[in-house]
Design a protein around this motif. Structure first.
Motif, mmCIF file in Angstrom:
data_model
loop_
_atom_site.group_PDB
_atom_site.id
_atom_site.type_symbol
_atom_site.label_atom_id
_atom_site.label_comp_id
_atom_site.label_asym_id
_atom_site.label_seq_id
_atom_site.Cartn_x
_atom_site.Cartn_y
_atom_site.Cartn_z
ATOM 1 N N TYR A 33 -13.658 43.906 44.231
ATOM 2 C CA TYR A 33 -15.204 43.511 44.552
ATOM 3 C C TYR A 33 -16.105 44.573 43.861
ATOM 4 C CZ TYR A 33 -13.814 39.924 47.819
ATOM 5 O OH TYR A 33 -13.332 38.657 48.368
ATOM 6 N N THR A 50 -23.100 41.796 45.636
ATOM 7 C CA THR A 50 -21.792 42.077 45.549
ATOM 8 C C THR A 50 -21.197 40.807 44.741
ATOM 9 O OG1 THR A 50 -21.578 43.096 47.579
ATOM 10 C CG2 THR A 50 -19.610 42.236 46.597
ATOM 11 N N ASP A 58 -22.681 37.498 46.466
ATOM 12 C CA ASP A 58 -23.553 37.567 47.664
ATOM 13 C C ASP A 58 -24.697 38.574 47.528
ATOM 14 O OD1 ASP A 58 -23.918 39.097 50.598
ATOM 15 O OD2 ASP A 58 -23.325 37.036 50.764
ATOM 16 N N VAL A 98 -15.779 48.406 46.011
ATOM 17 C CA VAL A 98 -15.351 48.096 47.268
ATOM 18 C C VAL A 98 -13.891 48.109 47.272
ATOM 19 C CG1 VAL A 98 -15.827 46.150 48.957
ATOM 20 C CG2 VAL A 98 -17.317 46.200 47.203
ATOM 21 N N LYS A 100 -10.371 47.312 48.521
ATOM 22 C CA LYS A 100 -9.676 46.230 48.863
ATOM 23 C C LYS A 100 -9.465 46.051 50.410
ATOM 24 C CE LYS A 100 -7.436 45.695 44.361
ATOM 25 N NZ LYS A 100 -6.236 45.648 43.415
ATOM 26 N N SER A 101 -9.346 46.980 51.022
ATOM 27 C CA SER A 101 -9.047 46.845 52.518
ATOM 28 C C SER A 101 -10.511 46.816 53.273
ATOM 29 C CB SER A 101 -8.502 48.093 52.841
ATOM 30 O OG SER A 101 -9.083 49.227 52.517
ATOM 31 N N SER A 102 -11.501 46.822 52.597
ATOM 32 C CA SER A 102 -12.790 46.761 53.169
ATOM 33 C C SER A 102 -13.691 45.659 53.083
ATOM 34 C CB SER A 102 -13.489 48.037 52.744
ATOM 35 O OG SER A 102 -12.894 49.397 52.843
ATOM 36 N N SER A 103 -14.773 45.666 53.914
ATOM 37 C CA SER A 103 -15.549 44.396 53.879
ATOM 38 C C SER A 103 -16.795 44.877 52.999
ATOM 39 C CB SER A 103 -16.137 44.262 55.168
ATOM 40 O OG SER A 103 -17.039 43.210 55.067
ATOM 41 N N TYR A 104 -17.395 43.859 52.002
ATOM 42 C CA TYR A 104 -18.231 44.310 50.956
ATOM 43 C C TYR A 104 -19.493 44.559 51.795
ATOM 44 C CZ TYR A 104 -19.726 39.543 51.459
ATOM 45 O OH TYR A 104 -20.452 38.372 51.805
ATOM 46 N N ASP A 105 -19.802 44.200 52.848
ATOM 47 C CA ASP A 105 -21.007 44.416 53.745
ATOM 48 C C ASP A 105 -21.089 45.565 54.249
ATOM 49 O OD1 ASP A 105 -20.887 42.265 56.495
ATOM 50 O OD2 ASP A 105 -19.444 43.782 55.711
ATOM 51 N N ASN A 106 -20.183 46.419 54.431
ATOM 52 C CA ASN A 106 -19.970 47.771 54.740
ATOM 53 C C ASN A 106 -19.915 48.920 53.763
ATOM 54 O OD1 ASN A 106 -19.679 50.122 56.225
ATOM 55 N ND2 ASN A 106 -17.852 49.544 57.344
ATOM 56 N N GLU A 109 -17.870 52.246 53.385
ATOM 57 C CA GLU A 109 -16.589 52.575 53.119
ATOM 58 C C GLU A 109 -16.464 52.184 51.581
ATOM 59 O OE1 GLU A 109 -14.891 50.429 57.063
ATOM 60 O OE2 GLU A 109 -14.344 49.527 55.293
#
Length: 123
Positions: A33, A50, A58, A98, A100-106, A109
């Motif tokens: 992402y 994103t 998004d 982003v 791969k282990s993270s949320s795109y809205d954070n 990270e």
């Protein structure tokens, strides 16, 4: 090594359009992402949009249908088409990866960032 290089910023009048680009290298671009994040003068970082690996996108609420994020997985490019620009869109626009282990809205990270491209909306 991972590199993200933004380009395409500039000065545009209110109501105008601009497309910024991000050239990615050093990693498997299509499998991550990717986001655009901006920082207005005197303000904090905020996610703009994103592009997911599935093709879904998004957007932050403030975009209100004015911006379009897209990606070219062959050329390893990320784009942000911005229409109906407002003075409050003036900011330094960053391309970021982003994890791969993270949320795109954070955004805190995100693991790699470009240096940014300046967008100024003014008459």
């Amino acid at each position: 090594q991972v590199q993200l290089v933004e380009s395409g910023g500039g000065l545009v009048q209110p109501g105008g359009s601009l497309r910024v680009s991000c050239a990615a290298s050093g990693f498997a671009f299509s499998t991550y992402y990717m986001s655009w994040v901006r920082q207005a003068p005197g303000k904090g970082l905020e996610r703009v949009a994103t592009a997911m690996t599935s093709g879904r996108t998004d957007y932050a609420d403030f975009v209100e249908g004015r911006f379009t994020i897209s990606r070219d997985n062959v050329k390893n490019l990320l784009y942000l088409q911005m229409n109906d620009l407002k003075p409050e869109d003036t900011a330094l626009y960053f391309c970021a990866r982003v994890p791969k282990s993270s949320s795109y809205d954070n955004i805190w990270e995100y693991d790699y960032w470009g240096r940014g491209t300046q967008v100024t909306v003014s008459s």
